[in-house]
Write an enzyme that holds these catalytic residues in place. Structure first.
Site, PDB file in Angstrom:
ATOM      1  N   THR A  21      -8.171   9.642 -38.339  1.00 52.25           N
ATOM      2  CA  THR A  21      -7.740   8.245 -38.706  1.00 52.25           C
ATOM      3  C   THR A  21      -8.828   7.289 -38.995  1.00 52.25           C
ATOM      4  O   THR A  21      -9.918   7.316 -38.594  1.00 52.25           O
ATOM      5  CB  THR A  21      -6.954   7.595 -37.474  1.00 52.25           C
ATOM      6  OG1 THR A  21      -5.651   8.321 -37.346  1.00 52.25           O
ATOM      7  CG2 THR A  21      -6.683   6.117 -37.365  1.00 52.25           C
ATOM      8  N   THR A  30      -9.028   4.662 -32.850  1.00 56.68           N
ATOM      9  CA  THR A  30      -8.544   5.971 -33.163  1.00 56.68           C
ATOM     10  C   THR A  30      -8.454   6.889 -32.063  1.00 56.68           C
ATOM     11  O   THR A  30      -9.162   6.518 -30.906  1.00 56.68           O
ATOM     12  CB  THR A  30      -9.745   6.628 -34.226  1.00 56.68           C
ATOM     13  OG1 THR A  30      -9.094   8.132 -34.151  1.00 56.68           O
ATOM     14  CG2 THR A  30     -11.047   6.488 -33.820  1.00 56.68           C
ATOM     15  N   GLY A  31      -7.268   7.812 -31.843  1.00 63.19           N
ATOM     16  CA  GLY A  31      -7.221   8.668 -30.812  1.00 63.19           C
ATOM     17  C   GLY A  31      -6.023   8.850 -30.482  1.00 63.19           C
ATOM     18  O   GLY A  31      -5.144   8.776 -31.396  1.00 63.19           O
ATOM     19  N   GLY A  51       2.724   6.300 -33.870  1.00 55.13           N
ATOM     20  CA  GLY A  51       1.586   6.279 -33.012  1.00 55.13           C
ATOM     21  C   GLY A  51       1.073   4.913 -32.951  1.00 55.13           C
ATOM     22  O   GLY A  51       1.756   3.856 -33.141  1.00 55.13           O
TER      23      GLY A  51
HETATM   24  N1  ASP Z   1      -4.313   7.378 -33.481  1.00 62.54           N
HETATM   25  C1  ASP Z   1      -3.755   8.088 -34.405  1.00 62.54           C
HETATM   26  C2  ASP Z   1      -2.242   8.325 -34.225  1.00 62.54           C
HETATM   27  O1  ASP Z   1      -1.997   8.460 -33.020  1.00 62.54           O
HETATM   28  C3  ASP Z   1      -4.592   9.373 -34.419  1.00 62.54           C
HETATM   29  C4  ASP Z   1      -5.828   9.360 -34.728  1.00 62.54           C
HETATM   30  O2  ASP Z   1      -6.562   8.218 -34.352  1.00 62.54           O
HETATM   31  O3  ASP Z   1      -6.431  10.247 -35.303  1.00 62.54           O
HETATM   32  O4  ASP Z   1      -1.466   8.538 -34.916  1.00 62.54           O
END
Ligand code: ASP
Length: 310
Positions: free
Chosen positions: A175, A226-227, A205
């Site tokens: 992300t 991000t996470g 998300g």
């Molecule tokens: N936060 C993003 C999600 O849960 C994923 C990511 O950060 O890579 O969709």
């Protein structure tokens, strides 16, 4: 560095990023991509532009880069499709815009901006988002535009292992997001994603949710996360960081540290944030081994990093 000059930070996803799995060429390519995106925002800020324009420009560059999980190069859903999410927020008036589950819009972040500027609403999903995009003459792309062989292989691997993964947890990329402060002290945040590999169709998300993956208030800070989205939603990460500053007088650094390093780990919330306050340098923090990240302050040099120890 001027304490209140412009500043910008971005991320391209956090996760387990073992050095051994990243070739020297890939590493260099990613640093180039991070620098390019940083430059897009920094140029705007240097010319006296707004933080809002800067975060959009930075995220557009990252959406263009197939190494990151947003726009072209997004990860796939369990049925082999694409569902992209994005949000953007302006700190001066707390205006925000978001789109959810789109697969025919080249730059979800720009559509999110249009939602903020040209609609009476804050968030559009699926067909409603397309209707709105048509009304704004936004060009459409075929969903195959987002497709890359690498992400297809990633989906097959995730299906075999029966996991829903942060795409960077196999050593790859995630992300994207940016936060910025302009010379007049205006803050803004923007985040864009393909979500998580092998997510079920319809899963949403934290990225498009104001207060979870994205938040900006000129009273406190701008945050892009991000996470593992589910945990970031449960912890209202982005807004909590701002609230700790607004209601409990935390410094930006302490607020970020508390959410990312103390609270998220309690619920296995892997990830990180980039954040920026009314003064000082941006903060880039993750509780994972690495996070694709970059930052720059007025009159400073660009910083780019991937691994935790950089
Ligand atoms: N936060 C993003 C999600 O849960 C994923 C990511 O950060 O890579 O969709």
């Amino acid at each position: 560095m001027s304490e209140t000059g412009w500043a910008i930070a971005l991320h391209g996803g956090a996760g387990t990023i073992p050095r051994a799995q990243v070739s020297a060429e890939k590493e260099a390519e990613c640093h180039d991509g991070l620098r390019r995106a940083l430059r897009a925002g920094a140029d705007i800020l240097e010319q006296g532009g707004s933080s809002f324009d800067a975060v959009e420009a930075t995220v557009i560059e990252l959406e263009n880069d197939p190494n990151f999980n947003a726009g072209h190069g997004s990860v796939l859903t369990s049925d082999g499709g694409f569902e992209l999410d994005a949000s953007i927020m302006r700190g001066s008036d707390l205006e925000a815009g978001a789109v959810v589950g789109v697969s025919r819009i080249e730059h979800p972040i720009s559509l999110a901006r249009l939602v903020l500027e040209k609609s009476d609403h804050l968030m559009f999903v699926g067909e409603g988002a397309y209707e709105f995009a048509k009304s704004q003459n936004v060009p459409f792309v075929d969903p195959s535009f987002f497709d890359t062989p690498y992400r297809r292989a990633q989906l097959e691997a995730a299906k075999k292992a029966s996991v829903v993964s942060l795409d960077h947890n196999d050593g790859k990329f995630g992300t994207v997001g940016a936060v910025a402060r302009d010379r007049s002290g205006g803050l803004a945040a923007a985040t864009s994603t393909g979500g998580m590999t092998n997510k079920k169709p319809g899963r949403i998300g934290d990225t498009p949710l104001i207060g979870a993956g994205t938040y900006a208030s000129d009273q406190s800070c701008a945050v892009s996360a991000t996470g593992h989205g589910e945990m970031f939603i449960r912890m209202t990460v982005a807004r909590d960081i701002a609230a700790l500053m607004e209601y409990a007088n935390y410094s930006l650094e302490d607020a970020v540290h508390r959410k990312v390093m103390e609270e998220l780990p309690k619920i296995d919330g892997d990830g990180g944030v980039v954040a920026i306050g009314k003064t000082g340098a941006p903060i880039l923090v993750m509780n994972t081994d690495g996070m694709y990240r970059a930052s720059m302050v007025e009159n400073g040099k660009p910083y780019t990093a991937i691994f935790g120890d950089e």
